[in-house]
Design a protein around this motif. Structure first.
Motif, PDB file in Angstrom:
ATOM      1  N   ASP A   1      37.896   0.833 -85.486  1.00  0.00           N
ATOM      2  CA  ASP A   1      37.863   0.855 -86.952  1.00  0.00           C
ATOM      3  C   ASP A   1      39.196   0.398 -87.535  1.00  0.00           C
ATOM      4  O   ASP A   1      39.242  -0.331 -88.533  1.00  0.00           O
ATOM      5  CB  ASP A   1      37.544   2.269 -87.444  1.00  0.00           C
ATOM      6  N   GLY A   2      40.291   0.826 -86.911  1.00  0.00           N
ATOM      7  CA  GLY A   2      41.603   0.391 -87.382  1.00  0.00           C
ATOM      8  C   GLY A   2      41.806  -1.095 -87.214  1.00  0.00           C
ATOM      9  O   GLY A   2      42.382  -1.769 -88.090  1.00  0.00           O
ATOM     10  N   GLN A   3      41.319  -1.650 -86.103  1.00  0.00           N
ATOM     11  CA  GLN A   3      41.456  -3.091 -85.874  1.00  0.00           C
ATOM     12  C   GLN A   3      40.620  -3.896 -86.881  1.00  0.00           C
ATOM     13  O   GLN A   3      41.066  -4.934 -87.372  1.00  0.00           O
ATOM     14  CB  GLN A   3      41.023  -3.416 -84.450  1.00  0.00           C
ATOM     15  N   ARG A   4      39.447  -3.388 -87.195  1.00  0.00           N
ATOM     16  CA  ARG A   4      38.625  -4.070 -88.197  1.00  0.00           C
ATOM     17  C   ARG A   4      39.302  -4.066 -89.557  1.00  0.00           C
ATOM     18  O   ARG A   4      39.269  -5.067 -90.295  1.00  0.00           O
ATOM     19  CB  ARG A   4      37.265  -3.387 -88.296  1.00  0.00           C
ATOM     20  N   GLN A   5      39.941  -2.955 -89.884  1.00  0.00           N
ATOM     21  CA  GLN A   5      40.593  -2.869 -91.181  1.00  0.00           C
ATOM     22  C   GLN A   5      41.821  -3.768 -91.256  1.00  0.00           C
ATOM     23  O   GLN A   5      42.098  -4.357 -92.305  1.00  0.00           O
ATOM     24  CB  GLN A   5      40.992  -1.414 -91.477  1.00  0.00           C
ATOM     25  N   THR A   6      42.570  -3.891 -90.172  1.00  0.00           N
ATOM     26  CA  THR A   6      43.722  -4.799 -90.196  1.00  0.00           C
ATOM     27  C   THR A   6      43.259  -6.249 -90.369  1.00  0.00           C
ATOM     28  O   THR A   6      43.981  -7.063 -90.958  1.00  0.00           O
ATOM     29  CB  THR A   6      44.548  -4.659 -88.903  1.00  0.00           C
ATOM     30  N   THR A   7      42.076  -6.558 -89.869  1.00  0.00           N
ATOM     31  CA  THR A   7      41.534  -7.904 -90.083  1.00  0.00           C
ATOM     32  C   THR A   7      41.251  -8.139 -91.564  1.00  0.00           C
ATOM     33  O   THR A   7      41.539  -9.222 -92.101  1.00  0.00           O
ATOM     34  CB  THR A   7      40.242  -8.090 -89.273  1.00  0.00           C
ATOM     35  N   VAL A   8      40.700  -7.124 -92.217  1.00  0.00           N
ATOM     36  CA  VAL A   8      40.462  -7.230 -93.663  1.00  0.00           C
ATOM     37  C   VAL A   8      41.791  -7.364 -94.407  1.00  0.00           C
ATOM     38  O   VAL A   8      41.917  -8.180 -95.335  1.00  0.00           O
ATOM     39  CB  VAL A   8      39.687  -5.995 -94.163  1.00  0.00           C
ATOM     40  N   MET A   9      42.776  -6.594 -93.986  1.00  0.00           N
ATOM     41  CA  MET A   9      44.089  -6.658 -94.634  1.00  0.00           C
ATOM     42  C   MET A   9      44.712  -8.040 -94.481  1.00  0.00           C
ATOM     43  O   MET A   9      45.335  -8.560 -95.422  1.00  0.00           O
ATOM     44  CB  MET A   9      44.994  -5.579 -94.033  1.00  0.00           C
ATOM     45  N   TYR A  10      44.563  -8.623 -93.305  1.00  0.00           N
ATOM     46  CA  TYR A  10      45.134  -9.958 -93.088  1.00  0.00           C
ATOM     47  C   TYR A  10      44.427 -11.005 -93.944  1.00  0.00           C
ATOM     48  O   TYR A  10      45.068 -11.931 -94.476  1.00  0.00           O
ATOM     49  CB  TYR A  10      45.038 -10.340 -91.612  1.00  0.00           C
ATOM     50  N   THR A  11      43.118 -10.858 -94.114  1.00  0.00           N
ATOM     51  CA  THR A  11      42.374 -11.800 -94.957  1.00  0.00           C
ATOM     52  C   THR A  11      42.850 -11.725 -96.406  1.00  0.00           C
ATOM     53  O   THR A  11      43.061 -12.761 -97.070  1.00  0.00           O
ATOM     54  CB  THR A  11      40.875 -11.508 -94.889  1.00  0.00           C
ATOM     55  N   LYS A  12      43.022 -10.510 -96.910  1.00  0.00           N
ATOM     56  CA  LYS A  12      43.490 -10.340 -98.290  1.00  0.00           C
ATOM     57  C   LYS A  12      44.910 -10.844 -98.463  1.00  0.00           C
ATOM     58  O   LYS A  12      45.254 -11.412 -99.506  1.00  0.00           O
ATOM     59  CB  LYS A  12      43.402  -8.861 -98.687  1.00  0.00           C
ATOM     60  N   TYR A  13      45.725 -10.663 -97.449  1.00  0.00           N
ATOM     61  CA  TYR A  13      47.093 -11.183 -97.505  1.00  0.00           C
ATOM     62  C   TYR A  13      47.098 -12.713 -97.577  1.00  0.00           C
ATOM     63  O   TYR A  13      47.863 -13.318 -98.340  1.00  0.00           O
ATOM     64  CB  TYR A  13      47.884 -10.712 -96.283  1.00  0.00           C
ATOM     65  N   THR A  14      46.230 -13.322 -96.776  1.00  0.00           N
ATOM     66  CA  THR A  14      46.172 -14.786 -96.768  1.00  0.00           C
ATOM     67  C   THR A  14      45.777 -15.337 -98.135  1.00  0.00           C
ATOM     68  O   THR A  14      46.334 -16.356 -98.600  1.00  0.00           O
ATOM     69  CB  THR A  14      45.168 -15.257 -95.697  1.00  0.00           C
ATOM     70  N   ASN A  15      44.861 -14.659 -98.811  1.00  0.00           N
ATOM     71  CA  ASN A  15      44.453 -15.109-100.144  1.00  0.00           C
ATOM     72  C   ASN A  15      45.629 -15.090-101.124  1.00  0.00           C
ATOM     73  O   ASN A  15      45.831 -16.024-101.900  1.00  0.00           O
ATOM     74  CB  ASN A  15      43.327 -14.234-100.676  1.00  0.00           C
ATOM     75  N   VAL A  16      46.402 -14.028-101.075  1.00  0.00           N
ATOM     76  CA  VAL A  16      47.553 -13.917-101.976  1.00  0.00           C
ATOM     77  C   VAL A  16      48.605 -14.956-101.612  1.00  0.00           C
ATOM     78  O   VAL A  16      49.177 -15.631-102.485  1.00  0.00           O
ATOM     79  CB  VAL A  16      48.148 -12.500-101.908  1.00  0.00           C
ATOM     80  N   ASN A  17      48.862 -15.073-100.323  1.00  0.00           N
ATOM     81  CA  ASN A  17      49.934 -15.970 -99.896  1.00  0.00           C
ATOM     82  C   ASN A  17      49.642 -17.426-100.231  1.00  0.00           C
ATOM     83  O   ASN A  17      50.553 -18.208-100.560  1.00  0.00           O
ATOM     84  CB  ASN A  17      50.142 -15.817 -98.391  1.00  0.00           C
ATOM     85  N   THR A  18      48.363 -17.810-100.173  1.00  0.00           N
ATOM     86  CA  THR A  18      48.012 -19.195-100.517  1.00  0.00           C
ATOM     87  C   THR A  18      48.325 -19.501-101.965  1.00  0.00           C
ATOM     88  O   THR A  18      48.916 -20.552-102.303  1.00  0.00           O
ATOM     89  CB  THR A  18      46.519 -19.430-100.240  1.00  0.00           C
ATOM     90  N   LYS A  19      47.972 -18.582-102.869  1.00  0.00           N
ATOM     91  CA  LYS A  19      48.268 -18.777-104.286  1.00  0.00           C
ATOM     92  C   LYS A  19      49.760 -18.677-104.577  1.00  0.00           C
ATOM     93  O   LYS A  19      50.281 -19.379-105.448  1.00  0.00           O
ATOM     94  CB  LYS A  19      47.520 -17.735-105.108  1.00  0.00           C
ATOM     95  N   LEU A  20      50.449 -17.792-103.827  1.00  0.00           N
ATOM     96  CA  LEU A  20      51.886 -17.661-104.038  1.00  0.00           C
ATOM     97  C   LEU A  20      52.618 -18.940-103.646  1.00  0.00           C
ATOM     98  O   LEU A  20      53.558 -19.378-104.345  1.00  0.00           O
ATOM     99  CB  LEU A  20      52.420 -16.489-103.208  1.00  0.00           C
ATOM    100  N   SER A  21      52.202 -19.559-102.567  1.00  0.00           N
ATOM    101  CA  SER A  21      52.840 -20.811-102.130  1.00  0.00           C
ATOM    102  C   SER A  21      52.663 -21.901-103.175  1.00  0.00           C
ATOM    103  O   SER A  21      53.584 -22.703-103.432  1.00  0.00           O
ATOM    104  CB  SER A  21      52.238 -21.272-100.797  1.00  0.00           C
ATOM    105  N   LYS A  22      51.510 -21.925-103.792  1.00  0.00           N
ATOM    106  CA  LYS A  22      51.278 -22.911-104.853  1.00  0.00           C
ATOM    107  C   LYS A  22      52.180 -22.638-106.058  1.00  0.00           C
ATOM    108  O   LYS A  22      52.719 -23.575-106.672  1.00  0.00           O
ATOM    109  CB  LYS A  22      49.823 -22.877-105.276  1.00  0.00           C
ATOM    110  N   ALA A  23      52.374 -21.363-106.387  1.00  0.00           N
ATOM    111  CA  ALA A  23      53.234 -21.022-107.524  1.00  0.00           C
ATOM    112  C   ALA A  23      54.681 -21.406-107.244  1.00  0.00           C
ATOM    113  O   ALA A  23      55.393 -21.898-108.132  1.00  0.00           O
ATOM    114  CB  ALA A  23      53.129 -19.530-107.811  1.00  0.00           C
ATOM    115  N   ILE A  24      55.136 -21.192-106.015  1.00  0.00           N
ATOM    116  CA  ILE A  24      56.514 -21.526-105.685  1.00  0.00           C
ATOM    117  C   ILE A  24      56.735 -23.033-105.700  1.00  0.00           C
ATOM    118  O   ILE A  24      57.809 -23.529-106.075  1.00  0.00           O
ATOM    119  CB  ILE A  24      56.867 -20.931-104.311  1.00  0.00           C
ATOM    120  N   SER A  25      55.716 -23.773-105.326  1.00  0.00           N
ATOM    121  CA  SER A  25      55.863 -25.236-105.287  1.00  0.00           C
ATOM    122  C   SER A  25      56.101 -25.842-106.665  1.00  0.00           C
ATOM    123  O   SER A  25      56.598 -26.970-106.779  1.00  0.00           O
ATOM    124  CB  SER A  25      54.628 -25.866-104.654  1.00  0.00           C
ATOM    125  N   THR A  26      55.787 -25.062-107.711  1.00  0.00           N
ATOM    126  CA  THR A  26      56.006 -25.590-109.067  1.00  0.00           C
ATOM    127  C   THR A  26      57.480 -25.749-109.400  1.00  0.00           C
ATOM    128  O   THR A  26      57.828 -26.423-110.362  1.00  0.00           O
ATOM    129  CB  THR A  26      55.371 -24.645-110.091  1.00  0.00           C
TER     130      THR A  26
END
Length: 441
Positions: free
Chosen positions: A207-232
Motif C-alpha cells: 500500500d505504501g509503494q502504491r501511494q508513493t507512485t501516486v505521489m510521484y505522478t502528482k509531483y511530475t504534473n507540478v514539475n512540468t508546469k513549473l519548468s514552463k514557468a521558469i522558462s519564461t
C-alpha cells in the motif's frame, strides 16, 4: 495412723498363720514419707533418709481448683479402703495388675494407668468416668491457638468487637492514583504490542509503494508546469498566461493531498524508518510546493518582462528613428519590470531591480545623445562629436541586460534543484520495496 498400729515386736500370728488385722504393721500411705527407720519407700517417694518438704503434688491446670496437700486431704489408708476382714498384703505379695477395660477406682496416689503413664494429679485416670476425651475441649482448659480470656488482645464474652480503622484520605488517593497508573501502563503495553513494526504485513508495504507512485505522478504534473514557468525568464517566445498559473496551483493541491494520504497508512505510523524517510522527503516537498505557488504568481509578469526587455531596438545610431525606438523600448521594459517588484522569489525581485537601474541609466544616455541634434550636426561640430563619443562609451560600459537575465536563469535553476524532492521520494519508495520483500520471505 494411730500408735496402736505401730510394730512394737509383740505381734503374734494367728492360728491360720496370718497376722491379725489389728496387729499388722503399718504401711505408709502412697506418697507419704515413712516415719520410722527401716521402712521401705513406696512408689514415687525419695529414698529413706532424705526428707523432702511437703508440698502439693502438681500445680493445677488453668481454671481448676487448687489441689490440696496430702496433709489437707482426708486421711485415707489402705486399711480404710479394704474390707475389715482382709489383711493388708505386703509389698512383695502384690501381683502386677492385669490390664482390663473396667474403670479403675479414683484413689489418690494410685499406681499408673495401664498405658504406663502416671495420671495427672487432680484428674481422673484415662478411661475412667469423667476423664477427658481426646479432641473434646475441657471446661476451664485453654484450647491451643485460641485467645485466653484476660490475656492481651483477647476479648471478653459480650464485649463489643473492636472498630476497624478506615483508610485515610491520602491512602485512598494513593490507591486511586496507583490504579490509574496501572491502567495507563496496561494500555501502553497493549498499544506497543498492537503497533510494533512486527505487526506490519507485506500488504502494508505494498500500500505504501502504491501511494508513493501516486505521489510521484502528482509531483511530475507540478514539475512540468513549473519548468514552463521558469522558462519564461529567458525564453521570450514562451507564452505563460493566467490559466497556466492556475493549473500549477491545482496540481500543487493534488500533490499535497497525495503526500498527506501517505501519513494515514499503517506503514508510516508503525515503521520508524519509513517515518523518518517520509519526514525528510516532506521537508523537500514543502519547499517545492512553495516555489511552485510563488512561481505561479510571478510567471505571468515574468513572461511579460522577458518579452518587453529582450526586444532591443534594431535601428542604427545613424538612423533618424534610433532615438525613438530606444525610448519606446526603455519605457516598455521599465513598465513591465514594475509588476515584479513584489515577487516572493528573491532572484526575480533582484533581477527586476537590476533591470530597472539599467533602463534608467540607458534612458538618461539616450536623452543626452538626442539633445546633441541630428547625426549631421554632431559630425560637423567637433565639440558635439566629442560629447557624442563619450556618451557612446558610457552606454557600452553599462551592465548588459543579458548578464542580468543569465544570472536570473541560473538562480532559478538552483532554487528548483534545492526544492526538488525526487531523490527523497525515490528513497522512500525503495524502503517500501525492501519492506515488501522482507515480509515475503
Amino acid at each position: 495412723m494411730s500408735d496402736a498400729h505401730a510394730n512394737d515386736g509383740s505381734i503374734k500370728p494367728a492360728d491360720n498363720g496370718q497376722v491379725p488385722y489389728d496387729q499388722a504393721p503399718t504401711t505408709p500411705a502412697y506418697g507419704q514419707v515413712p516415719g520410722q527407720p527401716g521402712a521401705q519407700p513406696t512408689y514415687g517417694q525419695q529414698p529413706h533418709g532424705q526428707p523432702q518438704p511437703q508440698q502439693s503434688f502438681e500445680q493445677p491446670a488453668y481454671g481448676q481448683p487448687q489441689a490440696q496437700s496430702f496433709e489437707q486431704q482426708p486421711r485415707t489408708s489402705y486399711d480404710q479402703q479394704l474390707p475389715p476382714t482382709q489383711a493388708m498384703p505386703a509389698p512383695w505379695q502384690v501381683q502386677p495388675p492385669v490390664q482390663q477395660s473396667a474403670p479403675q477406682p479414683d484413689v489418690p496416689g494410685a499406681a499408673p494407668a495401664a498405658g504406663g503413664y502416671p495420671p495427672v494429679p487432680g484428674e481422673p485416670a484415662p478411661g475412667t468416668p469423667g476423664a477427658p476425651v481426646p479432641g473434646v475441649p475441657v471446661p476451664g482448659v485453654p484450647i491451643p491457638g485460641q485467645p485466653v480470656p484476660g490475656a492481651p488482645g483477647a476479648g471478653f464474652p459480650g464485649s463489643p468487637a473492636p472498630k476497624k480503622k478506615g483508610l485515610s484520605k491520602g491512602a485512598l488517593i494513593g490507591i486511586i492514583v496507583g490504579g490509574i497508573a496501572a491502567f495507563v501502563s496496561i494500555v501502553l503495553i497493549l498499544v506497543f504490542v498492537v503497533v510494533k513494526p512486527g505487526s506490519l504485513t507485506s500488504d502494508d508495504y505494498l500500500d505504501g509503494q502504491r501511494q508513493t507512485t501516486v505521489m510521484y505522478t502528482k509531483y511530475t504534473n507540478v514539475n512540468t508546469k513549473l519548468s514552463k514557468a521558469i522558462s519564461t525568464s529567458y525564453d521570450g517566445t514562451t507564452t505563460f498566461d493566467k490559466a497556466d498559473a492556475q493549473k500549477i496551483k491545482d496540481y500543487v493541491k493534488e500533490y499535497e493531498q497525495a503526500n498527506t494520504a501517505f501519513t494515514d497508512l499503517k506503514v508510516y505510523k508503525h515503521d520508524d524508518e519509513v517515518k523518518q524517510a517520509y519526514d525528510k522527503y516532506e521537508a523537500k516537498a514543502k519547499k517545492f510546493e512553495q516555489l511552485s505557488n510563488n512561481m505561479a504568481d510571478t510567471a505571468v509578469a515574468m513572461n511579460a518582462v522577458t518579452k518587453a526587455c529582450d526586444s532591443t531596438p534594431t535601428a542604427s545610431t545613424v538612423d533618424d528613428d534610433y532615438y525613438n525606438e530606444y525610448t519606446e523600448y526603455i519605457d516598455g521594459c521599465t513598465s513591465a519590470l514594475g509588476q515584479l517588484g513584489d515577487s516572493k522569489i528573491k532572484p526575480i525581485s533582484q533581477y527586476a531591480t537590476s533591470m530597472k537601474d539599467y533602463m534608467t541609466k540607458l534612458g538618461d544616455i539616450i536623452k543626452k545623445m538626442q539633445a546633441l541634434g541630428s547625426i549631421d550636426d554632431i559630425v560637423s561640430d567637433n565639440g558635439k562629436y566629442s560629447q557624442y563619443s563619450d556618451l557612446m562609451d558610457e552606454m557600452y560600459d553599462l551592465d548588459s541586460p543579458y548578464d542580468a537575465s543569465s544570472d536570473l536563469n541560473e538562480d532559478l535553476r538552483d532554487l528548483e534543484n534545492e526544492a526538488n524532492p525526487s531523490d527523497e521520494l525515490n528513497d522512500l519508495t525503495d524502503l517500501m520495496q525492501d519492506g515488501f520483500n522482507e515480509k515475503m520471505k
